[in-house]
Design a protein around this motif. Structure first.
Motif, short mmCIF file in Angstrom:
data_model
loop_
_atom_site.label_atom_id
_atom_site.label_comp_id
_atom_site.label_asym_id
_atom_site.label_seq_id
_atom_site.Cartn_x
_atom_site.Cartn_y
_atom_site.Cartn_z
N ALA A 136 -9.94 -11.80 -6.52
CA ALA A 136 -9.12 -11.83 -5.31
C ALA A 136 -8.49 -13.19 -5.03
O ALA A 136 -7.76 -13.32 -4.05
CB ALA A 136 -9.97 -11.40 -4.11
N HIS A 158 -5.87 -9.79 -12.38
CA HIS A 158 -6.75 -9.13 -13.35
C HIS A 158 -6.93 -10.09 -14.53
O HIS A 158 -5.96 -10.51 -15.13
CB HIS A 158 -6.15 -7.81 -13.81
CG HIS A 158 -6.26 -6.74 -12.78
ND1 HIS A 158 -5.33 -6.57 -11.79
CD2 HIS A 158 -7.21 -5.80 -12.58
CE1 HIS A 158 -5.68 -5.56 -11.03
NE2 HIS A 158 -6.82 -5.07 -11.49
N ARG A 177 -11.23 -7.94 -11.73
CA ARG A 177 -10.24 -8.08 -10.66
C ARG A 177 -10.75 -9.19 -9.76
O ARG A 177 -11.84 -9.11 -9.20
CB ARG A 177 -10.10 -6.78 -9.86
CG ARG A 177 -9.03 -6.86 -8.80
CD ARG A 177 -8.92 -5.62 -7.92
NE ARG A 177 -8.93 -4.38 -8.67
CZ ARG A 177 -9.88 -3.44 -8.59
NH1 ARG A 177 -10.92 -3.62 -7.81
NH2 ARG A 177 -9.81 -2.34 -9.29
N THR A 207 -4.33 -10.88 -5.84
CA THR A 207 -5.30 -10.34 -6.79
C THR A 207 -4.80 -10.52 -8.22
O THR A 207 -3.66 -10.23 -8.53
CB THR A 207 -5.55 -8.85 -6.51
OG1 THR A 207 -6.03 -8.71 -5.17
CG2 THR A 207 -6.56 -8.28 -7.46
#
Length: 199
Positions: free
Chosen positions: A60, A4, A58, A2
């Motif tokens: 993935a 950001h 966010r 993940t």
């Protein structure tokens, strides 16, 4: 993994806030097509409805996030200034850290040693080992407490001081992450975009 991703208009005009909204929508559409989870975590609204100064996403898939990292360009006439000659509106998309690491504190990680200290207090202080030196092994922090006449009281004070110093270090690390996120807004380079999108 993940990632950001912060999409920011920097200090650009309101058209750049409009471009952030359009480019983020385009990113989310492409993520849905590729079956990548992209979630809005935080958004700072712009001056006009439907615009954003910045959006934190966010994502993935780190490869997908990398394809959207860098200077992005939205090519369209200004919706706010008619006849304005500029049609390229630049924004930046940059990966950021959002969670500051927390230093765990467990008393079993602390080496406590009784020691003597000098100074006022007479013979009891000079000959009895009532002072406490506490070392937090994971971080290497050391505190020495000799304010009380009993070792157990000094030990308790040393533990409190270690907890307080670790909390201060964690707060400083969190502040550094926030500062790094704000720095992204100023890192925008106008021109040479990694992606150019149009309506």
């Amino acid at each position: 993994m993940t990632i950001h991703l912060l999409v920011s208009a920097g200090r650009g005009p309101e058209e750049c806030s409009w471009a952030v909204a359009r480019l983020t929508s385009r990113l989310e559409e492409e993520a849905r097509r590729r079956k990548v989870v992209a979630t809005r975590v935080q958004a700072v609204p712009g001056d006009h409805p439907g615009t954003f100064r910045s959006i934190l996403l966010r994502i993935a898939d780190d490869a997908f996030a990398a394809s959207w990292t860098g200077t992005l360009c939205w090519q369209a006439p200004s919706p706010y200034r008619r006849g304005h000659g500029r049609k390229n509106w630049y924004v930046i998309a940059h990966p950021v850290d959002v969670n500051a690491p927390r230093t765990p504190f467990d008393e079993s990680d602390v080496d406590v040693v009784a020691c003597r200290t000098g100074g006022p207090g007479g013979q009891h202080r000079n000959k009895a080992s009532t002072a406490c030196r506490a070392t937090h092994r994971p971080s290497g922090l050391v505190v020495v407490v000799d304010t009380e006449r009993q070792f157990t009281l000094n030990r308790g004070l040393a533990m409190r001081q270690l907890r307080a110093r670790l909390a201060q270090g964690d707060a400083a690390a969190a502040q550094a992450l926030t500062t790094a996120r704000w720095q992204v807004h100023d890192d925008l380079v106008r021109g040479d975009p990694v992606r150019t999108e149009r309506p």
